[in-house]
Design a protein around this motif. Structure first.
Motif, PDB file in Angstrom:
ATOM      1  N   VAL A   6     120.059 -48.993 -47.092  1.00 55.40           N
ATOM      2  CA  VAL A   6     118.966 -48.586 -47.982  1.00 55.40           C
ATOM      3  C   VAL A   6     117.971 -49.735 -48.041  1.00 55.40           C
ATOM      4  O   VAL A   6     118.314 -50.847 -48.452  1.00 55.40           O
ATOM      5  N   ILE A   7     116.749 -49.466 -47.610  1.00 52.89           N
ATOM      6  CA  ILE A   7     115.710 -50.506 -47.605  1.00 52.89           C
ATOM      7  C   ILE A   7     114.680 -50.192 -48.677  1.00 52.89           C
ATOM      8  O   ILE A   7     114.139 -49.085 -48.741  1.00 52.89           O
ATOM      9  N   CYS A   8     114.415 -51.187 -49.519  1.00 52.82           N
ATOM     10  CA  CYS A   8     113.348 -51.090 -50.523  1.00 52.82           C
ATOM     11  C   CYS A   8     112.105 -51.748 -49.951  1.00 52.82           C
ATOM     12  O   CYS A   8     112.132 -52.933 -49.579  1.00 52.82           O
ATOM     13  N   GLU A   9     111.016 -50.990 -49.878  1.00 53.57           N
ATOM     14  CA  GLU A   9     109.755 -51.537 -49.372  1.00 53.57           C
ATOM     15  C   GLU A   9     108.996 -52.223 -50.508  1.00 53.57           C
ATOM     16  O   GLU A   9     108.654 -51.596 -51.512  1.00 53.57           O
ATOM     17  N   GLY A  39     109.741 -42.336 -45.669  1.00 55.62           N
ATOM     18  CA  GLY A  39     111.120 -42.078 -46.045  1.00 55.62           C
ATOM     19  C   GLY A  39     111.835 -43.197 -46.764  1.00 55.62           C
ATOM     20  O   GLY A  39     113.070 -43.150 -46.900  1.00 55.62           O
ATOM     21  N   PHE A  40     111.102 -44.195 -47.262  1.00 53.55           N
ATOM     22  CA  PHE A  40     111.775 -45.260 -47.998  1.00 53.55           C
ATOM     23  C   PHE A  40     112.371 -44.700 -49.288  1.00 53.55           C
ATOM     24  O   PHE A  40     111.672 -44.070 -50.081  1.00 53.55           O
ATOM     25  N   PRO A  41     113.662 -44.929 -49.525  1.00 52.22           N
ATOM     26  CA  PRO A  41     114.303 -44.383 -50.729  1.00 52.22           C
ATOM     27  C   PRO A  41     114.018 -45.183 -51.986  1.00 52.22           C
ATOM     28  O   PRO A  41     114.215 -44.689 -53.097  1.00 52.22           O
ATOM     29  N   GLY A 228     129.275 -56.712 -46.001  1.00 47.83           N
ATOM     30  CA  GLY A 228     129.408 -55.475 -46.758  1.00 47.83           C
ATOM     31  C   GLY A 228     128.172 -55.010 -47.496  1.00 47.83           C
ATOM     32  O   GLY A 228     128.201 -53.970 -48.160  1.00 47.83           O
ATOM     33  N   CYS A 229     127.071 -55.743 -47.410  1.00 49.80           N
ATOM     34  CA  CYS A 229     125.837 -55.355 -48.106  1.00 49.80           C
ATOM     35  C   CYS A 229     125.149 -54.211 -47.370  1.00 49.80           C
ATOM     36  O   CYS A 229     125.004 -54.240 -46.148  1.00 49.80           O
ATOM     37  N   CYS A 230     124.699 -53.223 -48.136  1.00 54.65           N
ATOM     38  CA  CYS A 230     123.983 -52.088 -47.553  1.00 54.65           C
ATOM     39  C   CYS A 230     122.580 -51.899 -48.135  1.00 54.65           C
ATOM     40  O   CYS A 230     121.858 -50.983 -47.723  1.00 54.65           O
ATOM     41  N   TYR A 231     122.195 -52.733 -49.087  1.00 60.14           N
ATOM     42  CA  TYR A 231     120.887 -52.629 -49.740  1.00 60.14           C
ATOM     43  C   TYR A 231     120.057 -53.864 -49.405  1.00 60.14           C
ATOM     44  O   TYR A 231     120.535 -54.997 -49.561  1.00 60.14           O
ATOM     45  N   PHE A 232     118.810 -53.630 -48.980  1.00 61.04           N
ATOM     46  CA  PHE A 232     117.948 -54.722 -48.534  1.00 61.04           C
ATOM     47  C   PHE A 232     116.532 -54.536 -49.066  1.00 61.04           C
ATOM     48  O   PHE A 232     116.068 -53.408 -49.244  1.00 61.04           O
ATOM     49  N   VAL A 256     111.059 -60.962 -45.385  1.00 66.71           N
ATOM     50  CA  VAL A 256     111.442 -60.428 -44.085  1.00 66.71           C
ATOM     51  C   VAL A 256     110.508 -59.262 -43.758  1.00 66.71           C
ATOM     52  O   VAL A 256     110.219 -58.426 -44.616  1.00 66.71           O
ATOM     53  N   ALA A 257     110.025 -59.193 -42.523  1.00 70.04           N
ATOM     54  CA  ALA A 257     109.119 -58.122 -42.115  1.00 70.04           C
ATOM     55  C   ALA A 257     109.890 -56.807 -41.972  1.00 70.04           C
ATOM     56  O   ALA A 257     110.863 -56.722 -41.220  1.00 70.04           O
ATOM     57  N   THR A 258     109.434 -55.792 -42.676  1.00 69.99           N
ATOM     58  CA  THR A 258     110.108 -54.498 -42.663  1.00 69.99           C
ATOM     59  C   THR A 258     110.245 -53.936 -41.254  1.00 69.99           C
ATOM     60  O   THR A 258     111.319 -53.457 -40.858  1.00 69.99           O
ATOM     61  N   GLU A 259     109.157 -53.990 -40.474  1.00 71.68           N
ATOM     62  CA  GLU A 259     109.193 -53.407 -39.136  1.00 71.68           C
ATOM     63  C   GLU A 259     110.306 -54.037 -38.292  1.00 71.68           C
ATOM     64  O   GLU A 259     111.030 -53.347 -37.563  1.00 71.68           O
ATOM     65  N   ASP A 260     110.418 -55.366 -38.381  1.00 76.58           N
ATOM     66  CA  ASP A 260     111.400 -56.083 -37.564  1.00 76.58           C
ATOM     67  C   ASP A 260     112.821 -55.795 -38.038  1.00 76.58           C
ATOM     68  O   ASP A 260     113.744 -55.639 -37.227  1.00 76.58           O
ATOM     69  N   LEU A 261     113.009 -55.715 -39.362  1.00 81.46           N
ATOM     70  CA  LEU A 261     114.334 -55.429 -39.905  1.00 81.46           C
ATOM     71  C   LEU A 261     114.779 -54.018 -39.544  1.00 81.46           C
ATOM     72  O   LEU A 261     115.927 -53.796 -39.119  1.00 81.46           O
ATOM     73  N   VAL A 262     113.870 -53.046 -39.687  1.00 79.88           N
ATOM     74  CA  VAL A 262     114.193 -51.668 -39.334  1.00 79.88           C
ATOM     75  C   VAL A 262     114.555 -51.570 -37.853  1.00 79.88           C
ATOM     76  O   VAL A 262     115.538 -50.926 -37.465  1.00 79.88           O
ATOM     77  N   ASN A 263     113.778 -52.220 -37.001  1.00 81.18           N
ATOM     78  CA  ASN A 263     114.041 -52.188 -35.567  1.00 81.18           C
ATOM     79  C   ASN A 263     115.427 -52.738 -35.241  1.00 81.18           C
ATOM     80  O   ASN A 263     116.181 -52.145 -34.455  1.00 81.18           O
TER      81      ASN A 263
END
Length: 311
Positions: A6-9, A39-41, A228-232, A256-263
């Motif tokens: 789960v990524i928070c923008e 689609g960011f939750p 074990g972390c799933c939230y960023f 951290v750059a969102t585009e790079d992390l998502v990739n």
């Protein structure tokens, strides 16, 4: 690897607070709507900071009124004190508030004094008061700054961070952001801390919020995931850090750059749940609004050709 994150923008709040020029309300609304469409939750939308001290967010109520919301998405506002929570409550009552608010704490005395103008004990009295005002109206998110190192005091014992998360938990806070405010974290320190948190406070979601000041941000995110972390938290183009009128640490304070992390997650077959084409559209919009190229490698190179299809 396989899994889901789960990524928070954070561009619209933590990102824009670092910008010398104030972005228009209309542009903020367009940005948040683009993040929603991608689609960011979770989306950090604004801050109820004092409009004189942080003028970039003097339009918090107008932004929250103007955005197009998607069911199931959490729109977060930062509330630095009781007045901030009261403003959030008023906007919610008026039908256009945030559904998630963050409560700020620091892991060291020196940073607490400089960032929040109080002592460590003072910040917890303030948080207790804010929780009482918020009631059950919002999902509460604790934030611990300088959790992986302080520019004034150096190393921060991970046991202290664990105790701070436990303290948030006693106030009923179920999500706590672990902030590496000036980029002093390393993968080894991150793995140790997040494993300690998973063992000591398993019912609290720990969010990895790492600044890329020294280029270790994405490596630290992967270390947190391995623990074990799933939230960023991340920000398009690596924009953000701390307000423009605050000076501590050195170098760039950016996220951290969102585009790079998502990739990276998608290449590792870790699902983000995001529409990658719309992520790139949002990236271009961020650059257009700020009028410059941002610090994202993927914004220049594009997503990897062999990309994971989201579940």
């Amino acid at each position: 690897m396989s899994g889901r994150v789960v990524i928070c923008e954070c561009f619209a709040r933590d990102g824009l607070q670092h910008e010398p020029a104030i972005v228009s309300t209309a542009d903020k609304i367009a940005l948040i709507d683009a993040f929603t469409a991608a689609g960011f939750p979770r989306i950090e939308a604004t801050s109820y900071s004092h409009p004189v001290k942080v003028p970039a967010f003097g339009d918090a109520d107008a932004v929250l009124t103007g955005i197009t919301r998607r069911p199931g998405v959490w729109y977060k506002a930062t509330t630095p004190n009781r007045i901030g929570v009261e403003r959030a409550v008023a906007d919610l009552a008026a039908g256009h508030g945030a559904n998630e608010v963050s409560l700020l704490a620091s892991a060291t005395e020196s940073h607490t004094e400089r960032n929040l103008g109080t002592s460590r004990e003072g910040q917890w009295r303030r948080i207790e008061e804010m929780v009482a005002v918020a009631g059950d109206r919002f999902r509460l998110v604790g934030v611990i700054s300088v959790a992986l190192g302080c520019p004034f005091e150096g190393e921060v014992p991970p046991e202290r961070v664990v105790e701070d998360v436990l303290r948030f938990a006693r106030y009923g806070v179920k999500i706590v952001t672990i902030g590496d405010t000036t980029g002093l974290g390393t993968p080894a320190k991150v793995r140790r801390l997040f494993r300690m948190l998973a063992e000591a406070v398993p019912d609290v979601i720990a969010v990895a919020h790492f600044h890329d000041t020294r280029g270790a941000g994405i490596a630290n995110c992967m270390a947190a995931y391995e623990a074990g972390c799933c939230y960023f938290d991340s920000s398009f183009g690596g924009v953000g850090g701390h307000p423009t009128n605050i000076r501590y640490g050195s170098g760039r304070a950016g996220n951290v750059a969102t585009e790079d992390l998502v990739n990276l997650f998608e290449m590792e077959v870790i699902a983000t749940g995001l529409d990658l084409d719309r992520v790139m559209e949002a990236s271009r919009l961020c650059e257009s609004v700020l009028g410059r190229q941002l610090d994202s490698k993927v914004a220049r190179a594009g997503f990897a050709a062999a990309r994971h299809e989201n579940a």
